[in-house]
Each structure stands twice: as structure tokens, then as C-alpha cells.
Design a protein around this motif. Structure first.
Motif, PDB file in Angstrom:
ATOM      1  N   VAL A   1       0.858  -1.180   0.000  1.00  0.00           N
ATOM      2  CA  VAL A   1       0.000   0.000   0.000  1.00  0.00           C
ATOM      3  C   VAL A   1       0.896   1.232   0.000  1.00  0.00           C
ATOM      4  O   VAL A   1       1.780   1.371   0.850  1.00  0.00           O
ATOM      5  CB  VAL A   1      -0.934   0.021   1.234  1.00  0.00           C
ATOM      6  CG1 VAL A   1      -1.724   1.316   1.295  1.00  0.00           C
ATOM      7  CG2 VAL A   1      -1.866  -1.179   1.221  1.00  0.00           C
ATOM      8  N   ILE A   2       0.695   2.120  -0.978  1.00  0.00           N
ATOM      9  CA  ILE A   2       1.367   3.417  -0.996  1.00  0.00           C
ATOM     10  C   ILE A   2       0.462   4.370  -0.222  1.00  0.00           C
ATOM     11  O   ILE A   2      -0.643   4.671  -0.652  1.00  0.00           O
ATOM     12  CB  ILE A   2       1.594   3.921  -2.437  1.00  0.00           C
ATOM     13  CG1 ILE A   2       2.381   2.893  -3.248  1.00  0.00           C
ATOM     14  CG2 ILE A   2       2.289   5.279  -2.414  1.00  0.00           C
ATOM     15  CD1 ILE A   2       3.756   2.569  -2.706  1.00  0.00           C
ATOM     16  N   VAL A   3       0.916   4.801   0.947  1.00  0.00           N
ATOM     17  CA  VAL A   3       0.084   5.562   1.875  1.00  0.00           C
ATOM     18  C   VAL A   3       0.067   7.040   1.476  1.00  0.00           C
ATOM     19  O   VAL A   3       1.106   7.651   1.256  1.00  0.00           O
ATOM     20  CB  VAL A   3       0.588   5.407   3.323  1.00  0.00           C
ATOM     21  CG1 VAL A   3      -0.301   6.171   4.279  1.00  0.00           C
ATOM     22  CG2 VAL A   3       0.640   3.940   3.705  1.00  0.00           C
ATOM     23  N   GLU A   4      -1.145   7.564   1.378  1.00  0.00           N
ATOM     24  CA  GLU A   4      -1.342   8.974   1.056  1.00  0.00           C
ATOM     25  C   GLU A   4      -1.742   9.795   2.274  1.00  0.00           C
ATOM     26  O   GLU A   4      -1.585  11.009   2.290  1.00  0.00           O
ATOM     27  CB  GLU A   4      -2.411   9.097  -0.039  1.00  0.00           C
ATOM     28  CG  GLU A   4      -2.006   8.392  -1.325  1.00  0.00           C
ATOM     29  CD  GLU A   4      -3.158   8.147  -2.275  1.00  0.00           C
ATOM     30  OE1 GLU A   4      -4.329   8.386  -1.887  1.00  0.00           O
ATOM     31  OE2 GLU A   4      -2.894   7.696  -3.400  1.00  0.00           O
ATOM     32  N   GLU A   5      -2.264   9.126   3.305  1.00  0.00           N
ATOM     33  CA  GLU A   5      -2.759   9.831   4.493  1.00  0.00           C
ATOM     34  C   GLU A   5      -2.644   8.925   5.717  1.00  0.00           C
ATOM     35  O   GLU A   5      -2.982   7.746   5.657  1.00  0.00           O
ATOM     36  CB  GLU A   5      -4.230  10.187   4.246  1.00  0.00           C
ATOM     37  CG  GLU A   5      -4.889  10.991   5.294  1.00  0.00           C
ATOM     38  CD  GLU A   5      -6.343  11.275   4.923  1.00  0.00           C
ATOM     39  OE1 GLU A   5      -7.169  11.298   5.847  1.00  0.00           O
ATOM     40  OE2 GLU A   5      -6.646  11.458   3.726  1.00  0.00           O
ATOM     41  N   HIS A   6      -2.136   9.470   6.820  1.00  0.00           N
ATOM     42  CA  HIS A   6      -2.040   8.773   8.102  1.00  0.00           C
ATOM     43  C   HIS A   6      -2.951   9.455   9.118  1.00  0.00           C
ATOM     44  O   HIS A   6      -2.989  10.682   9.171  1.00  0.00           O
ATOM     45  CB  HIS A   6      -0.611   8.819   8.650  1.00  0.00           C
ATOM     46  CG  HIS A   6       0.372   8.045   7.861  1.00  0.00           C
ATOM     47  ND1 HIS A   6       1.109   8.593   6.834  1.00  0.00           N
ATOM     48  CD2 HIS A   6       0.749   6.753   7.938  1.00  0.00           C
ATOM     49  CE1 HIS A   6       1.905   7.667   6.323  1.00  0.00           C
ATOM     50  NE2 HIS A   6       1.704   6.547   6.975  1.00  0.00           N
ATOM     51  N   ASN A   7      -3.637   8.665   9.943  1.00  0.00           N
ATOM     52  CA  ASN A   7      -4.474   9.202  11.019  1.00  0.00           C
ATOM     53  C   ASN A   7      -4.245   8.378  12.275  1.00  0.00           C
ATOM     54  O   ASN A   7      -4.235   7.141  12.222  1.00  0.00           O
ATOM     55  CB  ASN A   7      -5.961   9.125  10.639  1.00  0.00           C
ATOM     56  CG  ASN A   7      -6.281   9.967   9.429  1.00  0.00           C
ATOM     57  OD1 ASN A   7      -6.299  11.171   9.501  1.00  0.00           O
ATOM     58  ND2 ASN A   7      -6.507   9.311   8.296  1.00  0.00           N
ATOM     59  N   PHE A   8      -4.075   9.058  13.401  1.00  0.00           N
ATOM     60  CA  PHE A   8      -3.954   8.346  14.672  1.00  0.00           C
ATOM     61  C   PHE A   8      -5.315   7.774  15.037  1.00  0.00           C
ATOM     62  O   PHE A   8      -6.327   8.446  14.921  1.00  0.00           O
ATOM     63  CB  PHE A   8      -3.457   9.286  15.773  1.00  0.00           C
ATOM     64  CG  PHE A   8      -2.058   9.778  15.542  1.00  0.00           C
ATOM     65  CD1 PHE A   8      -0.975   8.944  15.730  1.00  0.00           C
ATOM     66  CD2 PHE A   8      -1.821  11.080  15.115  1.00  0.00           C
ATOM     67  CE1 PHE A   8       0.319   9.394  15.501  1.00  0.00           C
ATOM     68  CE2 PHE A   8      -0.541  11.540  14.889  1.00  0.00           C
ATOM     69  CZ  PHE A   8       0.537  10.693  15.084  1.00  0.00           C
ATOM     70  N   ALA A   9      -5.344   6.521  15.505  1.00  0.00           N
ATOM     71  CA  ALA A   9      -6.607   5.862  15.823  1.00  0.00           C
ATOM     72  C   ALA A   9      -6.784   5.628  17.315  1.00  0.00           C
ATOM     73  O   ALA A   9      -7.716   4.947  17.728  1.00  0.00           O
ATOM     74  CB  ALA A   9      -6.704   4.535  15.069  1.00  0.00           C
ATOM     75  N   GLU A  10      -5.903   6.184  18.127  1.00  0.00           N
ATOM     76  CA  GLU A  10      -6.040   6.100  19.580  1.00  0.00           C
ATOM     77  C   GLU A  10      -5.258   7.241  20.204  1.00  0.00           C
ATOM     78  O   GLU A  10      -4.412   7.856  19.558  1.00  0.00           O
ATOM     79  CB  GLU A  10      -5.535   4.753  20.101  1.00  0.00           C
ATOM     80  CG  GLU A  10      -4.040   4.564  19.970  1.00  0.00           C
ATOM     81  CD  GLU A  10      -3.571   3.190  20.414  1.00  0.00           C
ATOM     82  OE1 GLU A  10      -4.357   2.439  21.008  1.00  0.00           O
ATOM     83  OE2 GLU A  10      -2.410   2.875  20.166  1.00  0.00           O
ATOM     84  N   SER A  11      -5.546   7.508  21.452  1.00  0.00           N
ATOM     85  CA  SER A  11      -4.847   8.595  22.138  1.00  0.00           C
ATOM     86  C   SER A  11      -3.432   8.150  22.511  1.00  0.00           C
ATOM     87  O   SER A  11      -3.130   6.955  22.579  1.00  0.00           O
ATOM     88  CB  SER A  11      -5.602   9.001  23.405  1.00  0.00           C
ATOM     89  OG  SER A  11      -5.564   7.956  24.351  1.00  0.00           O
ATOM     90  N   LYS A  12      -2.578   9.110  22.772  1.00  0.00           N
ATOM     91  CA  LYS A  12      -1.203   8.808  23.158  1.00  0.00           C
ATOM     92  C   LYS A  12      -1.168   8.015  24.462  1.00  0.00           C
ATOM     93  O   LYS A  12      -0.383   7.085  24.605  1.00  0.00           O
ATOM     94  CB  LYS A  12      -0.413  10.109  23.296  1.00  0.00           C
ATOM     95  CG  LYS A  12       1.054   9.907  23.517  1.00  0.00           C
ATOM     96  CD  LYS A  12       1.796  11.233  23.507  1.00  0.00           C
ATOM     97  CE  LYS A  12       3.278  11.018  23.671  1.00  0.00           C
ATOM     98  NZ  LYS A  12       4.015  12.282  23.625  1.00  0.00           N
ATOM     99  N   SER A  13      -2.046   8.337  25.402  1.00  0.00           N
ATOM    100  CA  SER A  13      -2.058   7.624  26.688  1.00  0.00           C
ATOM    101  C   SER A  13      -2.494   6.163  26.496  1.00  0.00           C
ATOM    102  O   SER A  13      -1.981   5.277  27.160  1.00  0.00           O
ATOM    103  CB  SER A  13      -2.958   8.328  27.693  1.00  0.00           C
ATOM    104  OG  SER A  13      -4.284   8.379  27.225  1.00  0.00           O
ATOM    105  N   SER A  14      -3.421   5.905  25.577  1.00  0.00           N
ATOM    106  CA  SER A  14      -3.828   4.526  25.296  1.00  0.00           C
ATOM    107  C   SER A  14      -2.668   3.735  24.719  1.00  0.00           C
ATOM    108  O   SER A  14      -2.414   2.597  25.106  1.00  0.00           O
ATOM    109  CB  SER A  14      -4.986   4.488  24.299  1.00  0.00           C
ATOM    110  OG  SER A  14      -6.127   5.064  24.836  1.00  0.00           O
ATOM    111  N   TYR A  15      -1.951   4.353  23.783  1.00  0.00           N
ATOM    112  CA  TYR A  15      -0.798   3.703  23.165  1.00  0.00           C
ATOM    113  C   TYR A  15       0.264   3.401  24.216  1.00  0.00           C
ATOM    114  O   TYR A  15       0.821   2.308  24.256  1.00  0.00           O
ATOM    115  CB  TYR A  15      -0.223   4.587  22.056  1.00  0.00           C
ATOM    116  CG  TYR A  15       1.188   4.234  21.663  1.00  0.00           C
ATOM    117  CD1 TYR A  15       1.457   3.065  20.965  1.00  0.00           C
ATOM    118  CD2 TYR A  15       2.259   5.060  21.997  1.00  0.00           C
ATOM    119  CE1 TYR A  15       2.750   2.733  20.615  1.00  0.00           C
ATOM    120  CE2 TYR A  15       3.543   4.738  21.645  1.00  0.00           C
ATOM    121  CZ  TYR A  15       3.797   3.575  20.959  1.00  0.00           C
ATOM    122  OH  TYR A  15       5.069   3.241  20.620  1.00  0.00           O
TER     123      TYR A  15
END
Length: 141
Positions: A94-108
């Protein structure tokens, strides 16, 4: 139309390099573990998708993405064909065109802490159903 939308976790830290062209382009690559919606005999199945980001997207990956993070991506499929002694192999990424975080930093961070505790205690699974992947394992990529 060639459009892919995926959500999953990075299996390890992304790699980052510059292309070997006259105008070097940043390239970041990582593998995304994506759970399938349907379970087989009560066990969920996971696909491991190779993702590549170019240019400013690669700089973003190198700066912000780490092993275990849950992200959503939008991109396109690209297939490579290689011939090796008459054997044809197909590689899909997959050639990625857009990244989005799917959880909060504290969850990670709490998931990473749980993974570290599981590994120290001999556990094999995190609280959200993902199994930690050791870099020494024989993975299909």
C-alpha cells in the motif's frame, strides 16, 4: 479507482531511508497488522500489510509512528512483479497517502506498558487481542 482504507497496529518501528536518485526522496516502510472482521472457529485472523510512505508522508512516519501504535491509513495498492530465474513473484504493498492516529497517546503508552509486562511475565497476548511480534520470528515478509 484504486483506494485502500485500513486500520491496524504497526508490528515494529518503521524503516526510513532516502531513494538513490538524483533528487533523493524520503521513503518510510512498515507493516500494519490488520484484524479481519470475521472469526474462524472463535479465533480472529490478522493480515500483515506492507505499507510505504513517500516524501512528506515518510517524514511524518519517521517522526511520529512507533511499534504498537494504532493508525488508520488511506492509500492505493501497488503490485510489483519480479522474475528470478524464470520464477515470477508478485508483491503487493500500500502506498500511503494519508495517516491518522486511531487512539490517544495515553492509550498507546498503556498498551506498550502492558506488552512490556506481558513479555517480562511470559505472557503472549495484549489486552486488545494483538499478539506481540518478535523481530526474530519467521514472518512471511
Amino acid at each position: 479507482m484504486n483506494k485502500v482504507i485500513l486500520m491496524g497496529r504497526l508490528t515494529k518501528d518503521p524503516t526510513y531511508r532516502l531513494s538513490r536518485s538524483a533528487n533523493p526522496t524520503p521513503i518510510a516502510q512498515y507493516t500494519l497488522a490488520v484484524d479481519r472482521k470475521y472469526k474462524v472457529q472463535g479465533q480472529s485472523e490478522t493480515d500483515f500489510i506492507i505499507c510505504k510512505a513517500l516524501g512528506k508522508n515518510a517524514d511524518f512516519v519517521e517522526k511520529y509512528l512507533k511499534k504498537g501504535m494504532k493508525i488508520a491509513i488511506v492509500g492505493r495498492l501497488q503490485v510489483h512483479i519480479s522474475d528470478n530465474n524464470g520464477t515470477r513473484r508478485y508483491y503487493t504493498e500500500v502506498i500511503v497517502e494519508e495517516h491518522n492516529f486511531a487512539e490517544s497517546k495515553s492509550s498507546y503508552q498503556s498498551i506498550n506498558n502492558n506488552q512490556a509486562n506481558n513479555e517480562l511475565n511470559g505472557g503472549s497476548q495484549t489486552g486488545d487481542g494483538f499478539v506481540p511480534v518478535n523481530e526474530d520470528d519467521d514472518l512471511p515478509f
